[in-house]
Design a protein around this motif. Structure first.
Motif, PDB file in Angstrom:
ATOM      1  N   SER A 128       0.917  -1.045   0.024  1.00  0.00           N
ATOM      2  CA  SER A 128       0.079   0.102  -0.041  1.00  0.00           C
ATOM      3  C   SER A 128       0.981   1.354  -0.152  1.00  0.00           C
ATOM      4  O   SER A 128       1.883   0.955   0.390  1.00  0.00           O
ATOM      5  N   PRO A 129       0.256   2.385  -0.235  1.00  0.00           N
ATOM      6  CA  PRO A 129       1.154   3.530  -0.581  1.00  0.00           C
ATOM      7  C   PRO A 129       1.479   4.064   0.928  1.00  0.00           C
ATOM      8  O   PRO A 129       0.929   5.297   1.429  1.00  0.00           O
ATOM      9  N   THR A 130       2.505   3.392   1.516  1.00  0.00           N
ATOM     10  CA  THR A 130       3.051   3.825   2.924  1.00  0.00           C
ATOM     11  C   THR A 130       4.489   4.270   2.885  1.00  0.00           C
ATOM     12  O   THR A 130       4.848   5.504   2.796  1.00  0.00           O
ATOM     13  N   ASN A 131       5.453   3.171   2.567  1.00  0.00           N
ATOM     14  CA  ASN A 131       6.905   3.369   2.864  1.00  0.00           C
ATOM     15  C   ASN A 131       7.593   2.946   1.657  1.00  0.00           C
ATOM     16  O   ASN A 131       8.864   2.814   1.697  1.00  0.00           O
ATOM     17  N   SER A 132       6.975   2.335   0.752  1.00  0.00           N
ATOM     18  CA  SER A 132       7.990   1.965  -0.497  1.00  0.00           C
ATOM     19  C   SER A 132       7.646   2.889  -1.665  1.00  0.00           C
ATOM     20  O   SER A 132       6.457   3.253  -1.984  1.00  0.00           O
ATOM     21  N   ALA A 133       8.678   3.194  -2.498  1.00  0.00           N
ATOM     22  CA  ALA A 133       8.609   3.725  -3.655  1.00  0.00           C
ATOM     23  C   ALA A 133       8.288   2.567  -4.804  1.00  0.00           C
ATOM     24  O   ALA A 133       9.163   1.611  -4.525  1.00  0.00           O
ATOM     25  N   GLN A 134       7.736   2.801  -6.075  1.00  0.00           N
ATOM     26  CA  GLN A 134       7.410   1.569  -6.845  1.00  0.00           C
ATOM     27  C   GLN A 134       7.055   0.324  -6.344  1.00  0.00           C
ATOM     28  O   GLN A 134       7.736  -0.720  -6.202  1.00  0.00           O
ATOM     29  N   GLY A 180       3.899   5.656 -13.183  1.00  0.00           N
ATOM     30  CA  GLY A 180       2.520   4.855 -12.580  1.00  0.00           C
ATOM     31  C   GLY A 180       1.550   5.679 -12.688  1.00  0.00           C
ATOM     32  O   GLY A 180       1.696   6.922 -13.257  1.00  0.00           O
ATOM     33  N   GLN A 181       0.571   5.153 -12.352  1.00  0.00           N
ATOM     34  CA  GLN A 181      -0.842   5.966 -12.302  1.00  0.00           C
ATOM     35  C   GLN A 181      -1.730   5.417 -11.185  1.00  0.00           C
ATOM     36  O   GLN A 181      -1.367   4.525 -10.358  1.00  0.00           O
ATOM     37  N   ALA A 182      -2.618   6.488 -10.658  1.00  0.00           N
ATOM     38  CA  ALA A 182      -3.662   5.951  -9.548  1.00  0.00           C
ATOM     39  C   ALA A 182      -5.040   7.078  -9.673  1.00  0.00           C
ATOM     40  O   ALA A 182      -4.996   7.942 -10.338  1.00  0.00           O
ATOM     41  N   LYS A 183      -5.856   6.363  -8.978  1.00  0.00           N
ATOM     42  CA  LYS A 183      -7.096   7.077  -9.033  1.00  0.00           C
ATOM     43  C   LYS A 183      -7.478   7.807  -7.818  1.00  0.00           C
ATOM     44  O   LYS A 183      -7.415   7.080  -6.777  1.00  0.00           O
ATOM     45  N   PHE A 184      -8.042   8.962  -7.846  1.00  0.00           N
ATOM     46  CA  PHE A 184      -8.397   9.733  -6.412  1.00  0.00           C
ATOM     47  C   PHE A 184      -9.394  10.422  -6.738  1.00  0.00           C
ATOM     48  O   PHE A 184      -9.990  10.678  -7.948  1.00  0.00           O
ATOM     49  N   LYS A 185     -10.266  10.634  -5.551  1.00  0.00           N
ATOM     50  CA  LYS A 185     -11.412  11.728  -5.469  1.00  0.00           C
ATOM     51  C   LYS A 185     -10.860  12.973  -5.390  1.00  0.00           C
ATOM     52  O   LYS A 185     -10.224  13.542  -4.314  1.00  0.00           O
ATOM     53  N   LEU A 227       3.758   6.388  -8.251  1.00  0.00           N
ATOM     54  CA  LEU A 227       4.322   7.479  -8.994  1.00  0.00           C
ATOM     55  C   LEU A 227       5.667   8.187  -8.508  1.00  0.00           C
ATOM     56  O   LEU A 227       6.134   9.114  -9.027  1.00  0.00           O
ATOM     57  N   VAL A 228       5.919   7.428  -7.476  1.00  0.00           N
ATOM     58  CA  VAL A 228       7.317   7.990  -6.938  1.00  0.00           C
ATOM     59  C   VAL A 228       8.608   6.926  -7.316  1.00  0.00           C
ATOM     60  O   VAL A 228       8.589   5.991  -7.312  1.00  0.00           O
ATOM     61  N   PRO A 229       9.538   7.683  -7.837  1.00  0.00           N
ATOM     62  CA  PRO A 229      10.701   6.928  -8.474  1.00  0.00           C
ATOM     63  C   PRO A 229      11.409   6.300  -7.329  1.00  0.00           C
ATOM     64  O   PRO A 229      11.597   6.540  -6.310  1.00  0.00           O
ATOM     65  N   HIS A 230      12.168   5.410  -7.845  1.00  0.00           N
ATOM     66  CA  HIS A 230      12.936   4.640  -7.009  1.00  0.00           C
ATOM     67  C   HIS A 230      14.733   4.984  -7.260  1.00  0.00           C
ATOM     68  O   HIS A 230      14.694   5.378  -8.060  1.00  0.00           O
ATOM     69  N   LYS A 231      15.165   4.940  -5.847  1.00  0.00           N
ATOM     70  CA  LYS A 231      16.472   5.310  -5.851  1.00  0.00           C
ATOM     71  C   LYS A 231      16.784   6.531  -6.530  1.00  0.00           C
ATOM     72  O   LYS A 231      17.910   6.801  -7.090  1.00  0.00           O
ATOM     73  N   ARG A 232      16.037   7.638  -6.129  1.00  0.00           N
ATOM     74  CA  ARG A 232      16.499   9.039  -6.506  1.00  0.00           C
ATOM     75  C   ARG A 232      16.594   9.660  -5.207  1.00  0.00           C
ATOM     76  O   ARG A 232      15.806  10.470  -4.371  1.00  0.00           O
ATOM     77  N   ILE A 233      17.792   9.393  -4.749  1.00  0.00           N
ATOM     78  CA  ILE A 233      18.381   9.580  -3.308  1.00  0.00           C
ATOM     79  C   ILE A 233      19.537  10.275  -3.192  1.00  0.00           C
ATOM     80  O   ILE A 233      20.225  10.535  -4.094  1.00  0.00           O
TER      81      ILE A 233
END
Length: 771
Positions: free
Chosen positions: A433-439, A680-685, A726-732
């Motif tokens: 779930s969108p908590t603490n991982s990117a991708q 990526g993509q996601a749906k929101f209200k 939608l958050v990129p991996h390893k842009r740190i």
């Protein structure tokens, strides 16, 4: 039983038909380690109601809705209260069957032994979240129980708290300094040693909803009632920022540019504390030269601010005596987060607000209280520790928090380089779930192929459904004995005893799981006589034998006491010498540790990796700056989505968008929209509101849908509104910390579909309490 007053009440007493247990709770229900005081009313073994404990010296009986809904959480019909198992080939399917703890432990012991003998202990990874008893137990479970060096918090760049801690350690030699809200003083706000700050600057933090890292958010309101003025630095407007005398709504991810400009003004106008800077700091001239590179006019252009407002904030903060800064998650959640933190720490030092009453409270002599991360790590073979993922590339990251590096761990899971993984323990971490991982879709694919998986939690989450074969049910705060420490002991405020009031099913807490499973898997450590019993282990882990668990239980809450200006008393350095715990013995504007680990020793600004400035060609296609992760009162990360009274408060995932932007995109308030970018993509209200800055949108995080299909590919609808896709991996950052969870790019387009929750149907399914 009658008492002269409430302070005479013991930790457990009778009141009418009820047994009342006074307790200091942390998680679950999820929260940060404030240790809110509760009174749990139990009748015939069932929790009937929850009230605030007015005897708690910090919270004073105040509770949020999550604590008040604890009964609905505990007895939720979807909660799992017995161990479960399923066949490896049924992973992703709802084919769990009830088993016993002995059987589950037998399977775990057999599979762990097989995998370690065939592939080595390093082929096991433990993935932790905030944790059901505090995330810092993850290292003990990994190192001392399973014998693997690869414990990891799976957030890209560990972009939560640790970037702030790293910058604080590099500049001062001690952990993250919190605002002094008199929490550890015997007399609280009225204590003779305390001074109310004239100004509190809240920077990238939403304290009322988050109570982040142990700061009780309403303490900010208490101090404002005592006369403190508020400065807010945040692109979004919330209830608290509307009470600020000044607010800087900067472009997300540009905090370091603003910090350098504030330093520039304070130095140029000689508003700094000359005595403190001369006696206790290192590198002032170098910092002044660096700040010249960021004149306020340039910062105003970068940040999208009026230059006059930058001057006003600098002067207001610098002239206040004392003043404090509550800096938050938004600093961590950018590639440049550690250096933004270095700027903020430099502001504290420039103005002489470090470790003074009403300023920034430093831990100092309390730094070594929490011994748990080391328990097991030092017992691992040195060659095995050297195999920790990330040890070569990010040695400070790995050795300071005893964690494998999150981004490099995902790479290793995907590629098998430097070695393959075969087993995972998911410890209270709903990372899909969108908590603490990117991708998270990449994490899903990588974890799904492993040979064996164990999950510990209170509910079957999307992550456990997708990746695990054994489920171990955990206890809530009302069902266990534990100890919480405000600010993870890094700031001297309180200890609190979590006192067990009820038993539900066969649930065990994290300590029990570690204690019992450790005796099976690693008996040489757990049967060596170090700990007499479980309570002895808990006390050592949490309070380093400052008192026994029984002693703390009787008190329920313990104020730890505060010593100010520890740098003048030899309390910040192990050798007892005066100063700070750094190479120079001073607070370092010019940090030798930054230099040693290959970063710039002075704070600097770096443009976000994806922005209208750094990637204008991408911004043409994805014109909005995407922020994620602001806190809600109704939930904590991905928790509480099945709790009816809380879900009714926020039934659907929301995307906040400015009215001007919504009009341009043809989006109406309450309409569902699609957000998308190259990842990526996601749906929101849509929530059309002027509280977000034009050109930015804010997506709520932590969403999954317990009412949806639990099986693959749905996994409780976890991919529908997953902003972390939608958050990129390893842009740190250069040291391995920080990631752009709050400053990526996206596009927004309207949808014709309606995905609104049917509250009536939801209440029927999840509102029938099971006793």
């Amino acid at each position: 039983m009658k008492f002269e007053n409430d302070l005479d009440k013991p930790w457990c007493y009778e009141e009418g038909d009820y047994t009342v247990t006074r307790s200091s709770i942390w998680s679950p229900p999820g929260c940060h380690p404030v240790g809110c005081g509760v009174k749990l009313y139990v009748k015939d073994g069932v929790l009937e109601k929850v009230e605030g404990d007015e005897n708690n010296p910090v919270t004073n009986g105040r509770l949020c809705v999550r604590c008040l809904a604890l009964k609905d959480y505990i007895y939720n019909p979807s909660r799992v209260i017995h161990p479960l198992k399923r066949a490896r080939e049924d992973r992703g399917k709802d084919k769990w069957e009830r088993t016993t703890w002995d059987d589950a432990f037998d399977i775990i012991e057999r599979k762990t032994t097989e995998i370690k003998e065939k592939y080595g202990a390093e082929s096991i990874c433990l993935l932790s979240g905030t944790g059901r008893d505090g995330g810092i137990l993850s290292q003990t479970l990994a190192h001392a129980v399973f014998g693997t060096p690869n414990s990891a918090y799976t957030q890209s760049g560990y972009a939560c708290y640790e970037p702030r801690c790293a910058s604080a350690m590099f500049a001062s030699g001690v952990g993250y300094p919190e605002i002094d809200y008199a929490g550890g003083l015997p007399g609280g706000y009225d204590d003779p040693d305390y001074v109310v700050p004239e100004v509190i600057m809240v920077w990238g933090k939403q304290p009322l909803a988050s109570n982040g890292d142990g700061l009780f958010g309403h303490a900010v309101l208490d101090l404002m009632r005592c006369g403190a003025k508020l400065i807010a630095i945040d692109p979004r407007v919330n209830w608290l920022t509307t009470r600020a005398v000044l607010q800087l709504r900067l472009r997300p991810g540009t905090d370091a540019a603003l910090g350098l400009a504030l330093i520039n003004i304070i130095v140029t106008e000689e508003l700094y504390d000359h005595d403190f800077v001369e006696r206790w700091t290192w590198g002032f001239e170098e910092l002044a030269e660096r700040a010249k590179e960021m004149p306020p006019e340039r910062a105003a252009e970068i940040c999208g601010l009026n230059v006059e407002d930058i001057y006003a904030v600098a002067r207001t903060y610098a002239k206040a005596k004392p003043a404090s800064i509550a800096w938050g998650l938004a600093i961590d959640q950018q590639q440049n987060g550690v250096q933004a933190g270095h700027c903020i720490l430099s502001l504290m030092a420039l103005t002489g607000n470090l470790d003074v009453p009403g300023g920034q409270l430093m831990g100092g002599e309390f730094q070594d209280d929490t011994v748990v991360p080391n328990y097991g790590w030092n017992k691992l073979d040195p060659d095995l520790r050297a195999k920790t993922i990330g040890m070569d590339q990010y040695p400070y990251y790995v050795n300071s928090i005893l964690n494998a590096h999150a981004d490099l761990l995902l790479d290793a899971l995907e590629t098998g380089d430097p070695y393959e993984f075969h087993m995972v323990i998911v410890q209270s971490n709903n990372l899909l779930s969108p908590t603490n991982s990117a991708q998270p879709q990449r994490w899903h694919k990588a974890l799904s192929k492993l040979d064996f998986g164990i999950g510990t939690d209170l509910f079957i989450t999307p992550t456990i459904q997708a990746c695990c074969d054994i489920f171990l049910p955990l206890a809530t705060a009302a069902e266990k004995d534990s100890i919480n420490m405000t600010h993870y002991t890094l700031s001297p405020v309180t200890y609190g005893a979590t006192n067990k009031a009820i038993t539900v099913g066969e649930c065990k807490d994290d300590y029990q799981v570690i204690w019992e499973l450790g005796k099976r898997l690693n008996p040489e450590i757990w049967n060596d006589g170090t700990y007499a019993d479980l309570h002895d282990f808990i006390a050592d882990v949490r309070i380093a034998r400052e008192m026994t668990f029984a002693e703390l239980r009787d008190k329920v809450y313990h104020k730890r006491g505060v010593t100010y200006r520890k740098y003048e008393k030899g309390l910040l350095r192990p050798n007892g010498e005066l100063g700070f715990n750094t190479r120079s013995g001073r607070f370092e504007f010019y940090s030798y540790l930054f230099q040693y680990y290959g970063d710039d020793p002075l704070p600097y600004y770096q443009e976000p990796p994806f922005s209208p400035v750094s990637t204008p060609e991408i911004a043409e296609k994805y014109p909005f700056i995407l922020m994620t992760g602001a806190r809600e009162y109704a939930s904590f990360h991905s928790e509480h989505r099945q709790v009816v009274p809380l879900r009714e408060l926020v039934p659907n995932p929301l995307l906040e968008i400015h009215p001007d932007d919504a009009k341009k995109r043809g989006v109406a308030d309450g309409q569902w929209v699609l957000i998308e970018n190259q990842f990526g993509q996601a749906k929101f209200k849509a929530k059309v509101t002027p509280t977000v800055y034009p050109g930015t949108v804010h997506a709520h995080h932590g969403w999954w849908f317990p009412e949806d299909d639990p099986e693959e590919p749905s996994l409780f609808g976890v991919w529908k509104s997953n902003c972390n896709c939608l958050v990129p991996h390893k842009r740190i950052g250069k040291l391995g910390y920080g990631a752009p969870f709050k400053n990526s790019l996206c596009n927004v387009s309207p949808l014709t579909e309606n995905y609104d929750l049917d509250l009536k149907d939801f209440a029927e399914r999840f509102g029938k309490l099971v006793y």
